[in-house]
Write a protein that holds these residues in place. Structure first.
Motif, PDB file in Angstrom:
ATOM      1  N   GLY A   1       0.522  -1.211   0.493  1.00  0.00           N
ATOM      2  CA  GLY A   1      -0.035  -0.282   0.101  1.00  0.00           C
ATOM      3  C   GLY A   1       0.592   1.373   0.500  1.00  0.00           C
ATOM      4  O   GLY A   1       1.080   2.253  -0.846  1.00  0.00           O
ATOM      5  N   GLY A   2       1.637   1.120   1.501  1.00  0.00           N
ATOM      6  CA  GLY A   2       2.392   2.809   1.137  1.00  0.00           C
ATOM      7  C   GLY A   2       2.576   3.240  -0.482  1.00  0.00           C
ATOM      8  O   GLY A   2       3.443   4.367  -0.837  1.00  0.00           O
ATOM      9  N   ALA A   3       3.694   1.683  -0.434  1.00  0.00           N
ATOM     10  CA  ALA A   3       4.538   2.283  -1.651  1.00  0.00           C
ATOM     11  C   ALA A   3       4.208   2.050  -2.271  1.00  0.00           C
ATOM     12  O   ALA A   3       4.626   3.159  -3.798  1.00  0.00           O
ATOM     13  N   VAL A   4       3.032   1.549  -2.943  1.00  0.00           N
ATOM     14  CA  VAL A   4       2.197   2.243  -4.115  1.00  0.00           C
ATOM     15  C   VAL A   4       1.343   3.208  -4.099  1.00  0.00           C
ATOM     16  O   VAL A   4       1.253   4.287  -5.289  1.00  0.00           O
ATOM     17  N   PHE A   5       0.868   3.816  -3.072  1.00  0.00           N
ATOM     18  CA  PHE A   5       0.240   4.937  -2.789  1.00  0.00           C
ATOM     19  C   PHE A   5       1.549   6.278  -3.279  1.00  0.00           C
ATOM     20  O   PHE A   5       1.120   7.061  -4.012  1.00  0.00           O
ATOM     21  N   LEU A   6       2.761   5.855  -2.903  1.00  0.00           N
ATOM     22  CA  LEU A   6       4.078   7.040  -2.831  1.00  0.00           C
ATOM     23  C   LEU A   6       4.204   6.203  -4.112  1.00  0.00           C
ATOM     24  O   LEU A   6       4.517   8.457  -4.926  1.00  0.00           O
ATOM     25  N   GLN A   7       4.442   5.939  -5.372  1.00  0.00           N
ATOM     26  CA  GLN A   7       4.138   6.120  -7.014  1.00  0.00           C
ATOM     27  C   GLN A   7       3.554   6.707  -7.239  1.00  0.00           C
ATOM     28  O   GLN A   7       3.762   7.616  -8.226  1.00  0.00           O
ATOM     29  N   ALA A   8       1.978   6.315  -6.863  1.00  0.00           N
ATOM     30  CA  ALA A   8       0.943   7.419  -7.732  1.00  0.00           C
ATOM     31  C   ALA A   8       1.058   9.070  -7.236  1.00  0.00           C
ATOM     32  O   ALA A   8       1.167   9.616  -8.273  1.00  0.00           O
TER      33      ALA A   8
END
Ligand SMILES: [Zn+2]
Length: 117
Positions: A55-62
Motif C-alpha cells: 500500500g504505502g509504496a504504491v500510493f507513493l508511486q502514484a
C-alpha cells in the motif's frame, strides 16, 4: 438451453469521475516505478497493488507520478489541500474488473489544480 452465468464482477471505475479506467500498465521512465499504473481522462493517476501488502509504496508511486516524478514536490503536497486520494479494492488485473475474491487495490491520486474549482 443457454447456460446463464451470473457475472459477479464490476467494471473498474475512477473514484473521482466514475469513468471506466484502462488497465494499468508498465510505467516508463524511472526506477521508482515498480508498479503498474495508468491515468484517467480526469487527470487522476492510479497505481496497482496486486497483493494488498504494498500500500504505502504504491500510493507513493502514484503521488510521485502526479508530481511529474519530482520527489521534493511530491513530499510538499498535502492530502486534502493539494490532492485527493481514492481507492478501488477487489481489483483483478487479469479480468480488469472488480471481483469479490480478488485482493488487488488501485490507489488513485488527483491534484486539485487539475480538477477545477
Ligand atoms: Zn477519472
Amino acid at each position: 438451453m443457454p447456460k446463464l452465468v451470473r457475472d459477479r464482477t464490476l467494471p473498474a471505475l475512477c473514484p473521482f469521475c466514475r469513468a471506466e479506467i484502462l488497465r494499468p500498465g508498465e510505467v516508463e521512465g524511472g526506477e521508482w516505478y515498480d508498479f503498474a499504473a495508468g491515468s484517467c481522462t480526469c487527470g487522476a493517476i492510479f497505481a496497482h497493488d496486486p497483493t494488498a501488502r504494498n500500500g504505502g509504496a504504491v500510493f507513493l508511486q502514484a503521488l510521485l507520478m502526479v508530481s511529474g516524478g519530482d520527489m521534493d514536490r511530491a513530499m510538499e503536497l498535502a492530502e486534502g489541500v493539494d490532492y485527493d486520494v481514492g481507492y478501488v479494492q477487489k481489483y483483478n488485473v487479469e479480468l480488469h474488473r472488480l471481483e469479490p475474491n480478488s485482493f488487488g487495490t488501485l490507489y488513485f491520486v488527483r491534484l486539485r489544480a487539475l480538477g477545477g474549482d
